[in-house]
Design a protein around this motif. Sequence first.
Motif, PDB file in Angstrom:
ATOM      1  N   VAL A  41      -2.178  -1.865   3.902  1.00  0.00           N
ATOM      2  CA  VAL A  41      -1.462  -3.021   4.763  1.00  0.00           C
ATOM      3  C   VAL A  41      -2.586  -4.119   4.642  1.00  0.00           C
ATOM      4  O   VAL A  41      -3.637  -4.281   5.144  1.00  0.00           O
ATOM      5  N   ARG A  42      -1.936  -5.401   3.795  1.00  0.00           N
ATOM      6  CA  ARG A  42      -2.820  -6.482   3.807  1.00  0.00           C
ATOM      7  C   ARG A  42      -2.407  -7.438   4.834  1.00  0.00           C
ATOM      8  O   ARG A  42      -1.062  -8.066   4.782  1.00  0.00           O
ATOM      9  N   ASN A  43      -3.325  -7.977   5.555  1.00  0.00           N
ATOM     10  CA  ASN A  43      -3.256  -9.205   6.407  1.00  0.00           C
ATOM     11  C   ASN A  43      -3.183 -10.461   5.634  1.00  0.00           C
ATOM     12  O   ASN A  43      -4.427 -10.956   5.180  1.00  0.00           O
ATOM     13  N   GLU A  44      -2.174 -11.102   5.038  1.00  0.00           N
ATOM     14  CA  GLU A  44      -1.967 -12.363   4.213  1.00  0.00           C
ATOM     15  C   GLU A  44      -2.891 -13.449   5.235  1.00  0.00           C
ATOM     16  O   GLU A  44      -3.172 -14.504   4.509  1.00  0.00           O
ATOM     17  N   SER A  49      -7.527  -6.026   4.372  1.00  0.00           N
ATOM     18  CA  SER A  49      -6.640  -4.767   4.077  1.00  0.00           C
ATOM     19  C   SER A  49      -6.974  -3.485   4.939  1.00  0.00           C
ATOM     20  O   SER A  49      -8.185  -3.130   5.103  1.00  0.00           O
ATOM     21  N   LEU A  50      -5.869  -3.047   5.580  1.00  0.00           N
ATOM     22  CA  LEU A  50      -6.142  -2.012   6.226  1.00  0.00           C
ATOM     23  C   LEU A  50      -5.507  -0.631   5.352  1.00  0.00           C
ATOM     24  O   LEU A  50      -4.304  -0.963   5.036  1.00  0.00           O
ATOM     25  N   LEU A  51      -6.008   0.488   5.701  1.00  0.00           N
ATOM     26  CA  LEU A  51      -5.588   1.422   4.688  1.00  0.00           C
ATOM     27  C   LEU A  51      -5.088   2.760   5.911  1.00  0.00           C
ATOM     28  O   LEU A  51      -5.853   2.953   6.808  1.00  0.00           O
ATOM     29  N   VAL A  52      -3.906   3.327   5.849  1.00  0.00           N
ATOM     30  CA  VAL A  52      -3.536   4.373   6.804  1.00  0.00           C
ATOM     31  C   VAL A  52      -3.636   5.738   5.856  1.00  0.00           C
ATOM     32  O   VAL A  52      -2.957   5.747   4.967  1.00  0.00           O
ATOM     33  N   ASP A  53      -4.366   6.295   6.524  1.00  0.00           N
ATOM     34  CA  ASP A  53      -4.389   7.618   5.729  1.00  0.00           C
ATOM     35  C   ASP A  53      -5.361   7.437   4.439  1.00  0.00           C
ATOM     36  O   ASP A  53      -4.852   6.764   3.767  1.00  0.00           O
ATOM     37  N   ALA A  54      -6.327   8.762   4.387  1.00  0.00           N
ATOM     38  CA  ALA A  54      -7.217   8.730   3.006  1.00  0.00           C
ATOM     39  C   ALA A  54      -6.587   9.619   2.223  1.00  0.00           C
ATOM     40  O   ALA A  54      -6.985  10.829   2.240  1.00  0.00           O
ATOM     41  N   SER A  55      -5.578   9.465   1.289  1.00  0.00           N
ATOM     42  CA  SER A  55      -5.108  10.501   0.379  1.00  0.00           C
ATOM     43  C   SER A  55      -6.372  10.916  -0.591  1.00  0.00           C
ATOM     44  O   SER A  55      -7.137  10.226  -1.035  1.00  0.00           O
ATOM     45  N   PRO A  56      -6.202  12.368  -0.966  1.00  0.00           N
ATOM     46  CA  PRO A  56      -6.990  12.711  -1.909  1.00  0.00           C
ATOM     47  C   PRO A  56      -6.923  12.041  -3.335  1.00  0.00           C
ATOM     48  O   PRO A  56      -7.595  12.063  -4.316  1.00  0.00           O
ATOM     49  N   ASP A  57      -5.632  11.367  -3.557  1.00  0.00           N
ATOM     50  CA  ASP A  57      -5.266  10.606  -4.572  1.00  0.00           C
ATOM     51  C   ASP A  57      -6.057   9.194  -4.523  1.00  0.00           C
ATOM     52  O   ASP A  57      -5.622   8.406  -5.375  1.00  0.00           O
ATOM     53  N   PHE A  58      -6.694   9.025  -3.580  1.00  0.00           N
ATOM     54  CA  PHE A  58      -7.332   7.622  -3.253  1.00  0.00           C
ATOM     55  C   PHE A  58      -7.727   6.807  -4.526  1.00  0.00           C
ATOM     56  O   PHE A  58      -7.190   5.539  -4.961  1.00  0.00           O
ATOM     57  N   ARG A  59      -8.789   7.233  -5.359  1.00  0.00           N
ATOM     58  CA  ARG A  59      -8.893   6.710  -6.593  1.00  0.00           C
ATOM     59  C   ARG A  59      -8.031   6.068  -7.558  1.00  0.00           C
ATOM     60  O   ARG A  59      -7.831   4.907  -7.835  1.00  0.00           O
ATOM     61  N   LEU A  68      -6.681  -4.275  -3.080  1.00  0.00           N
ATOM     62  CA  LEU A  68      -7.936  -4.338  -2.884  1.00  0.00           C
ATOM     63  C   LEU A  68      -8.519  -3.216  -1.955  1.00  0.00           C
ATOM     64  O   LEU A  68      -7.839  -2.468  -1.222  1.00  0.00           O
ATOM     65  N   LEU A  69      -9.750  -2.630  -2.207  1.00  0.00           N
ATOM     66  CA  LEU A  69     -10.405  -1.690  -1.336  1.00  0.00           C
ATOM     67  C   LEU A  69     -10.162  -2.107   0.099  1.00  0.00           C
ATOM     68  O   LEU A  69     -10.412  -3.390   0.277  1.00  0.00           O
ATOM     69  N   PRO A  70      -9.983  -1.050   0.931  1.00  0.00           N
ATOM     70  CA  PRO A  70      -9.706  -1.575   2.393  1.00  0.00           C
ATOM     71  C   PRO A  70     -10.793  -1.935   3.027  1.00  0.00           C
ATOM     72  O   PRO A  70     -12.070  -1.457   2.865  1.00  0.00           O
ATOM     73  N   ASP A  71     -10.702  -2.785   4.101  1.00  0.00           N
ATOM     74  CA  ASP A  71     -11.740  -3.218   4.996  1.00  0.00           C
ATOM     75  C   ASP A  71     -11.997  -2.315   6.150  1.00  0.00           C
ATOM     76  O   ASP A  71     -12.929  -2.201   6.810  1.00  0.00           O
ATOM     77  N   GLU A  72     -10.889  -1.698   6.653  1.00  0.00           N
ATOM     78  CA  GLU A  72     -10.792  -0.698   7.626  1.00  0.00           C
ATOM     79  C   GLU A  72      -9.888   0.423   7.261  1.00  0.00           C
ATOM     80  O   GLU A  72      -8.851   0.167   6.551  1.00  0.00           O
ATOM     81  N   GLY A  87     -13.795  10.923   1.241  1.00  0.00           N
ATOM     82  CA  GLY A  87     -14.966  11.246   0.368  1.00  0.00           C
ATOM     83  C   GLY A  87     -15.155  10.047  -0.546  1.00  0.00           C
ATOM     84  O   GLY A  87     -16.310   9.942  -1.024  1.00  0.00           O
ATOM     85  N   ASN A  88     -14.088   9.362  -0.850  1.00  0.00           N
ATOM     86  CA  ASN A  88     -14.164   8.234  -1.979  1.00  0.00           C
ATOM     87  C   ASN A  88     -15.224   7.082  -1.360  1.00  0.00           C
ATOM     88  O   ASN A  88     -15.645   6.212  -2.013  1.00  0.00           O
ATOM     89  N   ALA A  89     -15.387   7.074   0.103  1.00  0.00           N
ATOM     90  CA  ALA A  89     -16.356   5.976   0.588  1.00  0.00           C
ATOM     91  C   ALA A  89     -17.733   6.141  -0.101  1.00  0.00           C
ATOM     92  O   ALA A  89     -18.249   4.951  -0.068  1.00  0.00           O
ATOM     93  N   TYR A  90     -18.313   7.272  -0.798  1.00  0.00           N
ATOM     94  CA  TYR A  90     -19.550   7.049  -1.273  1.00  0.00           C
ATOM     95  C   TYR A  90     -19.611   6.180  -2.333  1.00  0.00           C
ATOM     96  O   TYR A  90     -18.709   6.288  -3.472  1.00  0.00           O
ATOM     97  N   ARG A  91     -20.585   5.329  -2.340  1.00  0.00           N
ATOM     98  CA  ARG A  91     -20.813   4.219  -3.363  1.00  0.00           C
ATOM     99  C   ARG A  91     -19.862   3.249  -3.567  1.00  0.00           C
ATOM    100  O   ARG A  91     -20.025   2.231  -4.279  1.00  0.00           O
ATOM    101  N   LEU A  92     -18.735   3.462  -2.842  1.00  0.00           N
ATOM    102  CA  LEU A  92     -17.620   2.134  -2.901  1.00  0.00           C
ATOM    103  C   LEU A  92     -17.801   1.174  -2.006  1.00  0.00           C
ATOM    104  O   LEU A  92     -17.168   0.165  -2.094  1.00  0.00           O
ATOM    105  N   PHE A  93     -18.276   1.549  -0.831  1.00  0.00           N
ATOM    106  CA  PHE A  93     -18.496   0.707   0.453  1.00  0.00           C
ATOM    107  C   PHE A  93     -19.552   0.668   0.932  1.00  0.00           C
ATOM    108  O   PHE A  93     -20.457   1.458   0.963  1.00  0.00           O
ATOM    109  N   ASP A  94     -20.116  -0.454   1.617  1.00  0.00           N
ATOM    110  CA  ASP A  94     -21.369  -0.822   2.212  1.00  0.00           C
ATOM    111  C   ASP A  94     -21.102  -0.405   3.560  1.00  0.00           C
ATOM    112  O   ASP A  94     -22.061   0.122   4.233  1.00  0.00           O
TER     113      ASP A  94
END
Length: 272
Positions: A41-44, A49-59, A68-72, A87-94
């Motif tokens: 969900v992107r706030n125009e 960008s907000l993501l609802v649920d972290a799917s195993p298919d994230f990448r 875009l990668l989610p901000d929250e 788990g995809n947060a590793y190395r993708l997000f500060d």
Amino acid sequence: MEITLLGTGDTTGTPTPGCDCDTCSLARERGIERSRFSVHVRNEETGESLLVDASPDFRQQILTHDVLLPDELIITHVHFDHLDGLGNAYRLFDSLPVHAANEIDPEKDESVADTIRSKFDYLDRISVYDHDPLSSFSACGFDVTLVPVEHPPLLCYGVVISGNGSKLVLSGDTSYGIPDSSRERMMNPDLFLADAIVPASLCEHHPAGGRHHTEDGVPRTFGYKHMTREGALSLANELDAEGTRLVHVSHFYPAEEAFEEPLAIDGEQYRI
């Protein structure tokens, strides 16, 4: 509000690996996919960008649908098909704020927020924020509320996202038996994304049968954890939803029904 359906399938997705049923075969033939559940969900207004649920298919979802990668992030419950992509947060997000309910689940003796902390304690890039169900909080410039639903044996939550005069409601994984207090918060969405794992006709194959029957005897719950297609559409009508897409769809739909409206597929995008 720009909404991208990254994943519209159930635990195994469609096509299901190793399955040659008519529905999976047709999905392969048409190049259609329903990966594990996730909504972007992107706030125009703010560009966040907000993501609802972290799917195993994230990448693959992020790459395929060029969002875009989610901000929250919001996590509705701790089943792997909604959580393990974190788990995809590793190395993708500060840094990545993760929002979840603080209600203690008797089954696990901890909340969804606590489970995230313990399961992903190695991820120093994430910060978990606890929230009371039915109390709103801010995420990516949206007003967000986690609403309790019925997905035994674990606690699970639907999500209400409002902003800029628009309202998105996600049912979460749930039976038709959603509490009245949650239904009140879910009323009048511009877009309703509803769990609809199978058509009601398949309830005869579930060991628990069907529940929450209509006056005509049609089950609105498949077993005890998910809505049927008919249950999801009934709930959409009761909520007075402007638009409805059915998600968390299994490959058990007969092939002739599996890709008919209003069943969603990955990649659909909406602006409300």
